[in-house]
Scaffold this motif. Structure first.
Motif, short mmCIF file in Angstrom:
data_model
loop_
_atom_site.label_atom_id
_atom_site.label_comp_id
_atom_site.label_asym_id
_atom_site.label_seq_id
_atom_site.Cartn_x
_atom_site.Cartn_y
_atom_site.Cartn_z
N ILE A 1 0.83 -1.21 0.00
CA ILE A 1 0.00 0.00 0.00
C ILE A 1 0.87 1.26 0.00
O ILE A 1 0.58 2.22 -0.72
CB ILE A 1 -0.98 -0.03 1.18
N GLY A 2 1.94 1.25 0.77
CA GLY A 2 2.87 2.38 0.75
C GLY A 2 3.42 2.60 -0.65
O GLY A 2 3.53 3.73 -1.13
N SER A 3 3.76 1.50 -1.33
CA SER A 3 4.26 1.59 -2.71
C SER A 3 3.22 2.22 -3.63
O SER A 3 3.55 3.09 -4.44
CB SER A 3 4.64 0.21 -3.24
N LEU A 4 1.98 1.77 -3.52
CA LEU A 4 0.91 2.35 -4.34
C LEU A 4 0.80 3.87 -4.13
O LEU A 4 0.68 4.64 -5.08
CB LEU A 4 -0.44 1.72 -3.99
N LEU A 5 0.82 4.26 -2.86
CA LEU A 5 0.67 5.68 -2.53
C LEU A 5 1.84 6.51 -3.04
O LEU A 5 1.65 7.59 -3.61
CB LEU A 5 0.47 5.86 -1.03
N VAL A 6 3.07 6.03 -2.83
CA VAL A 6 4.24 6.77 -3.30
C VAL A 6 4.25 6.85 -4.82
O VAL A 6 4.54 7.90 -5.41
CB VAL A 6 5.55 6.14 -2.77
N ASP A 7 3.90 5.75 -5.48
CA ASP A 7 3.85 5.73 -6.94
C ASP A 7 2.85 6.76 -7.47
O ASP A 7 3.16 7.53 -8.40
CB ASP A 7 3.50 4.32 -7.43
N GLU A 8 1.67 6.80 -6.90
CA GLU A 8 0.65 7.77 -7.33
C GLU A 8 1.11 9.21 -7.07
O GLU A 8 0.91 10.09 -7.90
CB GLU A 8 -0.68 7.52 -6.62
N ALA A 9 1.72 9.44 -5.91
CA ALA A 9 2.15 10.79 -5.55
C ALA A 9 3.28 11.27 -6.47
O ALA A 9 3.26 12.42 -6.91
CB ALA A 9 2.59 10.84 -4.09
N THR A 10 4.24 10.41 -6.76
CA THR A 10 5.34 10.84 -7.63
C THR A 10 4.85 11.04 -9.07
O THR A 10 5.34 11.93 -9.77
CB THR A 10 6.52 9.85 -7.58
N TYR A 11 3.87 10.25 -9.50
CA TYR A 11 3.27 10.44 -10.82
C TYR A 11 2.59 11.82 -10.89
O TYR A 11 2.76 12.57 -11.85
CB TYR A 11 2.26 9.33 -11.13
N TRP A 12 1.81 12.15 -9.85
CA TRP A 12 1.16 13.45 -9.80
C TRP A 12 2.20 14.57 -9.82
O TRP A 12 2.06 15.54 -10.57
CB TRP A 12 0.28 13.56 -8.55
N PHE A 13 3.24 14.43 -9.02
CA PHE A 13 4.29 15.45 -8.97
C PHE A 13 4.90 15.65 -10.36
O PHE A 13 5.05 16.79 -10.82
CB PHE A 13 5.39 15.04 -7.96
#
Length: 172
Positions: free
Chosen positions: A100-112
């Motif tokens: 879940i942490g991976s999913l969240l970091v992946d989504e956040a870096t994509y948005w960034f």
């Protein structure tokens, strides 16, 4: 049938659920640092979420399981460093080590990388949180320094400062 975890943009309607999540997270970990959490009202949180969703320099996403938040990722522009966003990630202890942490970091870096107006994305993580450091490195964060950070109990602890550099990502 396998149940899945969904990721959604936090909206003002999520204010109460977010406050509940943050309170539970702050009881599970001394790394969760939310100023004024005890005095923050649902109305204040809803207003903040409205503002955040109307900006290109802030983001809050929720990981949900059975329509209940179990994790959160935030990117907030640092008040003293314009154009620099700080990443924060937290997942309820019962859901650790499930990606879940991976999913969240992946989504956040994509948005960034694709939607934000920020120039840099940084974070700090306690140096004894090796799983988190490895997660951040996997998604392109590199160590840029060290600092002392006050934890939730008021203790000074060693922390690693990191900055997002997409070329450093080590996707499997």
């Amino acid at each position: 049938m396998t149940e899945t975890v969904g990721i959604k943009l936090a909206t003002p309607d999520d204010a109460q659920a977010i406050l509940n999540l943050l309170k539970q997270l702050s009881q599970e970990s001394s790394a969760i640092l939310v100023p004024h959490l005890d005095t923050l009202t649902v109305e204040q949180e809803a207003y903040s979420l409205y503002d955040i969703n109307d900006s290109t320099d802030s983001l809050i996403l929720l990981a949900q399981y059975r329509n209940h938040p179990i994790g959160i990722v935030t990117i907030m522009e640092l008040a003293d460093r314009p154009q620099v966003g700080e990443l924060g990630v937290a997942v309820l202890k019962d859901f650790w080590r499930n990606g879940i942490g991976s999913l969240l970091v992946d989504e956040a870096t994509y948005w960034f990388a694709n939607y934000s107006t920020l120039q840099k994305l940084v974070l700090d993580v306690f140096d004894d949180n090796v799983p988190a450091i490895k997660l951040y490195q996997k998604y392109g964060f590199v160590k840029t320094g060290e600092a002392k950070v006050t934890d939730q109990q008021g203790q000074q602890r060693a922390a690693v400062l990191m900055e997002f550099q997409p070329a450093a990502a080590d996707h499997d």
